[in-house]
Design a protein around this motif. Structure first.
Motif, PDB file in Angstrom:
ATOM      1  N   GLN A 243       0.665  38.671 -42.182  1.00 57.15           N
ATOM      2  CA  GLN A 243       1.869  39.226 -41.573  1.00 57.15           C
ATOM      3  C   GLN A 243       3.040  38.241 -41.639  1.00 57.15           C
ATOM      4  O   GLN A 243       2.850  37.030 -41.531  1.00 57.15           O
ATOM      5  N   ILE A 244       4.235  38.784 -41.804  1.00 56.86           N
ATOM      6  CA  ILE A 244       5.452  37.986 -41.707  1.00 56.86           C
ATOM      7  C   ILE A 244       6.315  38.549 -40.587  1.00 56.86           C
ATOM      8  O   ILE A 244       6.194  39.721 -40.223  1.00 56.86           O
ATOM      9  N   ASP A 245       7.156  37.706 -40.011  1.00 63.80           N
ATOM     10  CA  ASP A 245       7.993  38.100 -38.892  1.00 63.80           C
ATOM     11  C   ASP A 245       9.291  38.701 -39.407  1.00 63.80           C
ATOM     12  O   ASP A 245       9.683  38.507 -40.554  1.00 63.80           O
ATOM     13  N   GLY A 246       9.966  39.445 -38.537  1.00 69.41           N
ATOM     14  CA  GLY A 246      11.262  39.992 -38.905  1.00 69.41           C
ATOM     15  C   GLY A 246      11.469  41.377 -38.337  1.00 69.41           C
ATOM     16  O   GLY A 246      10.536  42.005 -37.813  1.00 69.41           O
ATOM     17  N   PRO A 247      12.682  41.896 -38.420  1.00 68.40           N
ATOM     18  CA  PRO A 247      12.987  43.236 -37.919  1.00 68.40           C
ATOM     19  C   PRO A 247      12.123  44.293 -38.599  1.00 68.40           C
ATOM     20  O   PRO A 247      11.842  44.222 -39.795  1.00 68.40           O
ATOM     21  N   GLY A 248      11.698  45.295 -37.813  1.00 71.45           N
ATOM     22  CA  GLY A 248      10.894  46.382 -38.351  1.00 71.45           C
ATOM     23  C   GLY A 248       9.419  46.079 -38.439  1.00 71.45           C
ATOM     24  O   GLY A 248       8.636  46.918 -38.911  1.00 71.45           O
ATOM     25  N   LYS A 249       8.994  44.879 -38.011  1.00 74.64           N
ATOM     26  CA  LYS A 249       7.584  44.503 -38.087  1.00 74.64           C
ATOM     27  C   LYS A 249       6.845  44.743 -36.771  1.00 74.64           C
ATOM     28  O   LYS A 249       5.655  44.477 -36.665  1.00 74.64           O
ATOM     29  N   GLU A 250       7.563  45.245 -35.748  1.00 73.85           N
ATOM     30  CA  GLU A 250       6.937  45.442 -34.443  1.00 73.85           C
ATOM     31  C   GLU A 250       5.956  46.615 -34.492  1.00 73.85           C
ATOM     32  O   GLU A 250       6.186  47.624 -35.163  1.00 73.85           O
ATOM     33  N   VAL A 251       4.836  46.464 -33.774  1.00 75.95           N
ATOM     34  CA  VAL A 251       3.854  47.536 -33.654  1.00 75.95           C
ATOM     35  C   VAL A 251       3.399  47.622 -32.198  1.00 75.95           C
ATOM     36  O   VAL A 251       3.399  46.610 -31.477  1.00 75.95           O
ATOM     37  N   PRO A 252       2.994  48.802 -31.724  1.00 79.15           N
ATOM     38  CA  PRO A 252       2.517  48.916 -30.345  1.00 79.15           C
ATOM     39  C   PRO A 252       1.094  48.385 -30.203  1.00 79.15           C
ATOM     40  O   PRO A 252       0.230  48.663 -31.041  1.00 79.15           O
ATOM     41  N   VAL A 253       0.864  47.598 -29.165  1.00 77.46           N
ATOM     42  CA  VAL A 253      -0.457  47.035 -28.895  1.00 77.46           C
ATOM     43  C   VAL A 253      -0.746  47.174 -27.408  1.00 77.46           C
ATOM     44  O   VAL A 253       0.142  46.977 -26.574  1.00 77.46           O
ATOM     45  N   ARG A 254      -1.989  47.534 -27.077  1.00 75.22           N
ATOM     46  CA  ARG A 254      -2.411  47.580 -25.682  1.00 75.22           C
ATOM     47  C   ARG A 254      -3.161  46.286 -25.360  1.00 75.22           C
ATOM     48  O   ARG A 254      -4.324  46.132 -25.735  1.00 75.22           O
ATOM     49  N   PRO A 255      -2.537  45.341 -24.694  1.00 73.03           N
ATOM     50  CA  PRO A 255      -3.209  44.065 -24.403  1.00 73.03           C
ATOM     51  C   PRO A 255      -4.520  44.229 -23.645  1.00 73.03           C
ATOM     52  O   PRO A 255      -5.448  43.428 -23.819  1.00 73.03           O
ATOM     53  N   GLY A 256      -4.603  45.273 -22.821  1.00 73.44           N
ATOM     54  CA  GLY A 256      -5.838  45.477 -22.072  1.00 73.44           C
ATOM     55  C   GLY A 256      -7.038  45.746 -22.961  1.00 73.44           C
ATOM     56  O   GLY A 256      -8.177  45.438 -22.588  1.00 73.44           O
ATOM     57  N   PHE A 257      -6.796  46.311 -24.153  1.00 71.96           N
ATOM     58  CA  PHE A 257      -7.889  46.530 -25.101  1.00 71.96           C
ATOM     59  C   PHE A 257      -8.477  45.197 -25.546  1.00 71.96           C
ATOM     60  O   PHE A 257      -9.695  45.030 -25.639  1.00 71.96           O
ATOM     61  N   ILE A 258      -7.601  44.237 -25.797  1.00 72.89           N
ATOM     62  CA  ILE A 258      -8.059  42.906 -26.210  1.00 72.89           C
ATOM     63  C   ILE A 258      -8.880  42.266 -25.091  1.00 72.89           C
ATOM     64  O   ILE A 258      -9.932  41.657 -25.330  1.00 72.89           O
ATOM     65  N   THR A 259      -8.405  42.432 -23.859  1.00 67.06           N
ATOM     66  CA  THR A 259      -9.121  41.872 -22.711  1.00 67.06           C
ATOM     67  C   THR A 259     -10.498  42.518 -22.567  1.00 67.06           C
ATOM     68  O   THR A 259     -11.520  41.825 -22.454  1.00 67.06           O
ATOM     69  N   ARG A 260     -10.512  43.839 -22.557  1.00 71.55           N
ATOM     70  CA  ARG A 260     -11.773  44.554 -22.309  1.00 71.55           C
ATOM     71  C   ARG A 260     -12.783  44.331 -23.416  1.00 71.55           C
ATOM     72  O   ARG A 260     -13.990  44.244 -23.157  1.00 71.55           O
ATOM     73  N   GLN A 261     -12.305  44.227 -24.640  1.00 67.76           N
ATOM     74  CA  GLN A 261     -13.215  44.014 -25.768  1.00 67.76           C
ATOM     75  C   GLN A 261     -13.584  42.542 -25.951  1.00 67.76           C
ATOM     76  O   GLN A 261     -14.422  42.207 -26.778  1.00 67.76           O
ATOM     77  N   GLN A 262     -12.940  41.671 -25.204  1.00 67.04           N
ATOM     78  CA  GLN A 262     -13.200  40.225 -25.241  1.00 67.04           C
ATOM     79  C   GLN A 262     -13.071  39.695 -26.683  1.00 67.04           C
ATOM     80  O   GLN A 262     -13.952  39.032 -27.216  1.00 67.04           O
ATOM     81  N   LEU A 263     -11.923  40.007 -27.288  1.00 60.48           N
ATOM     82  CA  LEU A 263     -11.694  39.646 -28.678  1.00 60.48           C
ATOM     83  C   LEU A 263     -11.098  38.246 -28.792  1.00 60.48           C
ATOM     84  O   LEU A 263     -10.356  37.797 -27.924  1.00 60.48           O
ATOM     85  N   THR A 264     -11.394  37.597 -29.892  1.00 59.83           N
ATOM     86  CA  THR A 264     -10.749  36.345 -30.264  1.00 59.83           C
ATOM     87  C   THR A 264      -9.791  36.644 -31.406  1.00 59.83           C
ATOM     88  O   THR A 264     -10.211  37.084 -32.481  1.00 59.83           O
TER      89      THR A 264
END
Length: 383
Positions: free
Chosen positions: A296-317
């Motif tokens: 991934q590269i940074d910049g305008p138009g690169k934003e995506v929706p993410v649910r942080p709670g999913f990362i917490t509940r799934q205990q992802l690294t």
């Protein structure tokens, strides 16, 4: 300064003066004296990286400050033609001679906390970059799309093993070393684990080979077109998911989970650069799994929706990798040296281009007609 060559006064270079416009062939001054620790090299090959493509089209602006004009290119192999004082060995102590082939890095300062305290030189706050540095100021030759290049005094440099072809070494000097860095950060591959690799470009294909070499039990490579997936299969992919056959993100998530009996994978690598890839990867990963985000590269138009709670509940690294330093260059070259009988690295770099064809090479890469175009500034014969 030590040299047995007559140093030319100027060097032809393909120069970016305006985004998305054809590169301009210019005569660039060649430094006639070198700083202590610097080198001057004759570029033997410069492969085109996805970052060069994004530099050209202007989409890389969010990642790094840019002061046009610049010489693109940071994947290159050069033959040493002159030494600054004290530069007669590579970073690992191997003696260098005039005519030796080397790969070399962007230059970290060796003084900031990232360099000295954290041991993460790719995050150096004072880094000197090839391809981002203005080419109208000394030392001028600060990109790979040129006949000659200046190796900064603080640039790591490594002698290319005799067993490694110049074209492979050039491709290794960004794509493969970045993959090596990503694999080192993600941790050990185990034979009972499934690895998903998002992307079948140079990064994804090198990652497929490395995952196979390191003993991953199952490797699912996602990408297109079919000729790239065929290389992934040759490199050890046990399963393929075609983006052409699964055009929507949910289709690809379902395809991966169907292959795994409804489960996710222990390890997912994002090497595609696609805007939706990050959220797709989250849908492909097993509870407690590891996710490495590299493409991934940074910049305008690169934003995506993410649910942080999913990362917490799934205990992802979840981790990211930026670039690579000289240790990863050497490891990449050693991997090629030791495995070139198993993996056809030449399949990634079949086509050569003259310096005045640099724009064509970029265009063909953007159209996915070439996996890894290679510029040969001194002529296409013999490389």
């Amino acid at each position: 300064m030590t040299t047995t060559f007559d140093i030319p006064k100027t060097s032809r270079a393909a120069v970016l003066t305006k985004h998305s416009e054809p590169l301009e062939i210019r005569e660039i001054p060649v430094p006639q004296t070198l700083e202590p620790g610097a080198l001057l090299v004759r570029i033997e090959a410069a492969t085109v990286c996805g970052s060069d493509l994004h530099l050209w089209d202007g989409s890389l602006g969010g990642s790094q400050a840019l002061d046009l004009p610049v010489i693109p290119g940071h994947e290159m192999v050069g033959k040493v033609i002159a030494f600054g004082d004290g530069a007669e060995r590579d970073t690992f102590g191997t003696p260098l001679e005039i005519g030796d082939r080397i790969c070399f890095t962007h230059a970290s300062c060796n003084q900031c906390d990232h360099c000295r305290f954290d041991n993460q030189p790719t995050l150096c706050t004072n880094r000197q970059y090839y391809m981002f540095t203005n080419c109208e100021r000394p030392p001028y030759l600060v990109g790979g799309f040129a006949e000659y290049a200046y190796v900064f005094p603080n640039s790591g440099r490594v002698r290319v093993p005799d067993e490694v072809e110049t074209s492979w070494a050039s491709a290794a000097s960004c794509a493969l070393r970045t993959v090596v860095h990503s694999f080192e950060r993600i941790g050990k591959m185990n034979p009972w684990e499934t690895v998903v690799i998002q992307g079948a470009g140079p990064l994804g294909l090198f990652a497929t080979a490395l995952a196979d070499h390191l003993g991953a039990g199952r490797i699912i490579t996602i990408g297109a077109p079919d000729n790239r997936l065929a290389i992934a299969k040759q490199y050890g992919a046990t399963d393929l998911v075609s983006v052409a056959e699964h055009p929507e993100p949910e289709d690809r998530i379902t395809a991966v989970r169907d292959l795994l009996g409804g489960h996710g994978a222990e390890v997912v690598f994002e090497f595609s650069g696609a805007r939706t890839a990050f959220t797709e990867g989250l849908g492909m990963i097993k509870e407690g799994g590891r996710y490495m985000v590299t493409g991934q590269i940074d910049g305008p138009g690169k934003e995506v929706p993410v649910r942080p709670g999913f990362i917490t509940r799934q205990q992802l690294t979840i981790m990211g990798t930026w670039s690579g330093h000289i240790a990863e260059y050497r490891k990449a070259l050693e991997f090629m040296k030791n495995t070139h009988g198993k993996y056809d690295f030449g399949a990634l770099v079949p086509n050569r281009y003259r310096l005045d064809q640099a724009t064509e090479a970029l265009t063909r890469m953007r159209a996915q007609e070439d996996i890894k175009p290679m510029l040969v500034p001194h002529g296409t014969e013999g490389i």
